[in-house]
Scaffold this motif. Structure first.
Motif, short mmCIF file in Angstrom:
data_model
loop_
_atom_site.label_atom_id
_atom_site.label_comp_id
_atom_site.label_asym_id
_atom_site.label_seq_id
_atom_site.Cartn_x
_atom_site.Cartn_y
_atom_site.Cartn_z
N MET A 1 13.65 16.82 38.69
CA MET A 1 13.59 16.98 37.22
C MET A 1 13.83 15.62 36.56
N SER A 2 13.02 15.27 35.60
CA SER A 2 13.18 13.98 34.93
C SER A 2 14.39 14.06 33.97
N ILE A 3 14.83 12.89 33.55
CA ILE A 3 15.95 12.85 32.61
C ILE A 3 15.58 13.59 31.33
N GLU A 4 14.32 13.40 30.91
CA GLU A 4 13.92 14.07 29.67
C GLU A 4 13.97 15.59 29.83
N ASP A 5 13.52 16.07 30.98
CA ASP A 5 13.56 17.52 31.20
C ASP A 5 15.00 18.03 31.18
N GLU A 6 15.87 17.25 31.86
CA GLU A 6 17.28 17.64 31.89
C GLU A 6 17.85 17.71 30.48
N LEU A 7 17.50 16.69 29.68
CA LEU A 7 18.02 16.63 28.32
C LEU A 7 17.47 17.78 27.48
N ARG A 8 16.18 18.08 27.67
CA ARG A 8 15.58 19.16 26.89
C ARG A 8 16.30 20.47 27.17
N GLN A 9 16.68 20.62 28.45
CA GLN A 9 17.40 21.84 28.79
C GLN A 9 18.78 21.86 28.12
N ARG A 10 19.47 20.72 28.26
CA ARG A 10 20.81 20.63 27.68
C ARG A 10 20.75 20.87 26.16
#
Ligand SMILES: [Zn+2]
Length: 193
Positions: A1-10
């Protein structure tokens, strides 16, 4: 998972500062490297622009911090703290909010580390007469000073050359007396002409 994906989830696909849901992007919270999601925030283009052009401080927009500053996410806390600190120069509500914020020591240190030096309260060392002291100056002691732990007294009138300033304490300088590096209180010294 990319950082952006992780952030979008958070962030649940919303700007972590103002809750807008479009034009979201990853913003690295300096001075961290941004290598992990926890060192970044997900914010909208409006917030990004306003952060990058602080001269156009938009008080109305930043009312959003009233909500977002209560986040448990350290990176978002850091962003909110920095913005509120800038705003608090003119805005009472921002000052009140800052007073209420509780941050862990390491998070607060992170927040402070990213501020421009000019925004930090300046630490200025002054001698007993209010003259500004600089590293490398020569000072004279105006009082006998017992040196704790070293078992001697630095005598009044002793000249101390090439002092250094204690960077985080305006009342402390350091210098060599009788071959020993000691901390000296600025109120007990006078700058030599
Ligand atoms: Zn936003």
């Amino acid at each position: 998972m990319s950082i952006e994906d992780e952030l979008r989830q958070r962030a649940e696909h919303k700007c972590e500062l103002c809750s807008a849901s479009d034009e979201l992007g990853v913003f690295t919270v300096l001075p961290s490297s941004g290598a992990s999601a926890s060192q970044n925030v997900l914010i909208c283009s409006t917030c990004t622009q306003k952060i990058e052009h602080p001269e156009k401080m938009d008080v109305h927009h930043w009312r959003c911090l009233n909500d977002s500053c209560w986040t448990p996410e350290p990176a978002v806390q850091v962003m909110a703290w920095r913005l509120l600190t800038r705003l608090s120069a003119n805005e009472g509500w921002a000052r009140d909010l800052l007073d209420q914020l509780y941050m862990e020591d390491d998070v607060l240190a992170w927040a402070k580390a990213g501020m421009e030096p000019s925004e930090e309260p300046a630490i200025i060392h002054k001698d007993a007469n209010g003259a500004v002291l600089c590293a490398g100056d020569t000072i004279t002691l105006i009082k006998d000073l017992p040196v704790k732990g070293a078992g001697f007294t630095a005598k009044r009138g002793t000249a101390v050359r090439n002092i250094s300033l204690v960077f985080d304490n305006a009342e402390h300088i350091e210098g060599r007396v009788s071959g020993q590096q000691i901390v000296i209180l600025t109120k007990f010294v006078k700058k030599s002409a």
